[in-house]
Design an enzyme around this catalytic site. Sequence first.
Site, short mmCIF file in Angstrom:
data_model
loop_
_atom_site.label_atom_id
_atom_site.label_comp_id
_atom_site.label_asym_id
_atom_site.label_seq_id
_atom_site.Cartn_x
_atom_site.Cartn_y
_atom_site.Cartn_z
N GLY A 157 0.80 -1.22 0.00
CA GLY A 157 0.00 0.00 0.00
C GLY A 157 0.83 1.27 0.00
O GLY A 157 0.34 2.34 0.34
N LEU A 158 2.12 1.17 -0.41
CA LEU A 158 2.96 2.37 -0.47
C LEU A 158 3.25 2.76 -1.92
O LEU A 158 4.17 3.51 -2.19
CB LEU A 158 4.26 2.16 0.32
N SER A 159 2.45 2.18 -2.81
CA SER A 159 2.46 2.62 -4.20
C SER A 159 3.73 2.33 -4.97
O SER A 159 4.18 3.15 -5.79
CB SER A 159 2.15 4.12 -4.23
N SER A 160 4.30 1.16 -4.75
CA SER A 160 5.49 0.80 -5.53
C SER A 160 5.12 0.65 -7.01
O SER A 160 5.93 0.93 -7.89
CB SER A 160 6.08 -0.51 -5.01
N SER A 161 3.88 0.24 -7.29
CA SER A 161 3.50 0.03 -8.69
C SER A 161 3.48 1.36 -9.45
O SER A 161 4.03 1.45 -10.56
CB SER A 161 2.14 -0.66 -8.78
N ASP A 204 -1.64 8.46 -6.83
CA ASP A 204 -0.29 7.92 -6.68
C ASP A 204 0.69 8.54 -7.67
O ASP A 204 1.83 8.88 -7.32
CB ASP A 204 -0.31 6.40 -6.85
N TYR A 256 -11.36 -3.85 -5.42
CA TYR A 256 -11.08 -2.43 -5.64
C TYR A 256 -11.95 -1.89 -6.79
O TYR A 256 -12.63 -0.87 -6.66
CB TYR A 256 -9.59 -2.25 -5.97
P1 NG1 Z 1 -2.63 1.53 -3.66
O1 NG1 Z 1 -2.64 1.63 -2.20
O2 NG1 Z 1 -1.28 1.87 -4.24
O3 NG1 Z 1 -3.15 0.23 -4.15
C1 NG1 Z 1 -4.86 2.57 -4.79
C2 NG1 Z 1 -5.00 3.46 -6.02
C3 NG1 Z 1 -5.15 4.93 -5.63
C4 NG1 Z 1 -6.24 5.11 -4.58
C5 NG1 Z 1 -5.98 4.15 -3.40
C6 NG1 Z 1 -7.07 4.21 -2.36
C7 NG1 Z 1 -3.80 2.78 -8.05
C8 NG1 Z 1 -2.55 2.84 -8.83
N1 NG1 Z 1 -3.81 3.37 -6.86
O4 NG1 Z 1 -3.61 2.74 -4.21
O5 NG1 Z 1 -5.45 5.69 -6.78
O6 NG1 Z 1 -7.51 4.92 -5.12
O7 NG1 Z 1 -5.89 2.81 -3.86
O8 NG1 Z 1 -7.19 5.51 -1.86
O9 NG1 Z 1 -4.78 2.20 -8.51
#
Ligand code: NG1
Length: 438
Positions: A157-161, A204, A256
Amino acid sequence: MQAKTSAVRQGGRRLLVRPSDEQIAEGPARRALIAAGCAAFEEHFGAPEPSALVFAPGRVNLIGDHTDYNGLPVLPMALQRGIVILLRPRPDETVRVANLDPRFPPRTFQLQTPIDPDPAGDWVNYVKAAAQALTDRHGQLVGVDALIASDLAVAVGLSSSSALTVASALGLLHAADIEMERHDLMSLIAEGERYVGTEGGGMDQAICLGGRRQYALRIDFDPLHLTATPVPPEWRFVVASSLTEAQKSGAAREIYNLRGRECASALDAVKGKIERAESTDGFRELMARTPLSELVALSQEVLNDRLARRFRHVVTEAERVERACRAMMDGDLEGFGRLMIESHRSLRDDFEVSCEALDDLVEASIAGGAAGARLTGAGFGGCVVALCHVDRTPALVEHLTTKFYEPRGVRDALAGVGSGAGALLVAEPSDGARVTAL
Ligand code: NG1
């Protein structure tokens, strides 16, 4: 290697990115990572050495989750950890990528559209997402050999992708000698990352490119707008792993995407009941027109229980972002902490994206002296972010170590999220992604 300068544009202005000591020699751990990357580059691709270094940070979202794809604001900050790419252009249209992490095997593809994705979940799809988006915009790009290294954990959940997608985009732009305005790139990459199958929002990519040292950024959408808010110097955000992966390329991606559809249908149903609402109105327009309590009451009249809870999360979370920005500007640590606790409850009960480990970790953080704590990012596992005063940080870390991590067999929690045994990171609000010509 002789350092030169490279340029990107920010807000229409040309911004010279000078390879300061900080960028190339960012502390011993980063330097060691880059050195290992250079050695692996040579092993995979031979001479000559890489001609550019890209760094793209991960992020921690302080408040405002599952709001971005509903057009509502978020408040993240960029982290001191992220993705490094060492690259050199090729004389053809081939992209060869290798990764220092053996879980991600080398891949090769051609820059010819359409660029077909590898099977869902393959790491190269994030590189391909950037390549496809940039090819659609700019036409033919230049092939590269690229070695990827990272000091940011994956699937927490730290947005490595998104850091990988942004870093790939910056690398490909650099190789082709194309300049893009930063806001334009944020939006292009946000849209482009949907290539991997996640119907994500734009948080992100925006924070990865727009991060600023010592600042959190409030991000608004449609139009994209970033407002920097200084993080009070005595506040500490501690990022703590729940030790449960948030596999957004797997089952969690379906949930999601489902949440996105639930929000859209909840919005449509509520909008239908509001006088003068336009068919094009989103959550933001509804919130501007109708007081929050009325909106929530109306949603409960017209929606079933599940959709009413999804709706309530989205609108109350957006309002919490507003209040959190004010609390941060006022230096109101306790107030900010309370909003984080409310946010976690809402994500857990109304949006149903938490899990037992995240809930336990939030409780442990509060018992350990945090003013507030919440899951961060999409949820389904991953990390919690906890806020405390700098003086309380050692006690909080100690509490989490003894009460949460040691019983789960983690010995050296402070080694950092994802770095082998580690699980805790004291976040430093950091600068956004950059390219350094070598
Ligand atoms: P992460 O936590 O990186 O999976 C995802 C979405 C964000 C946002 C968050 C929830 C992607 C790349 N990232 O983040 O845009 O919606 O969930 O707030 O889809």
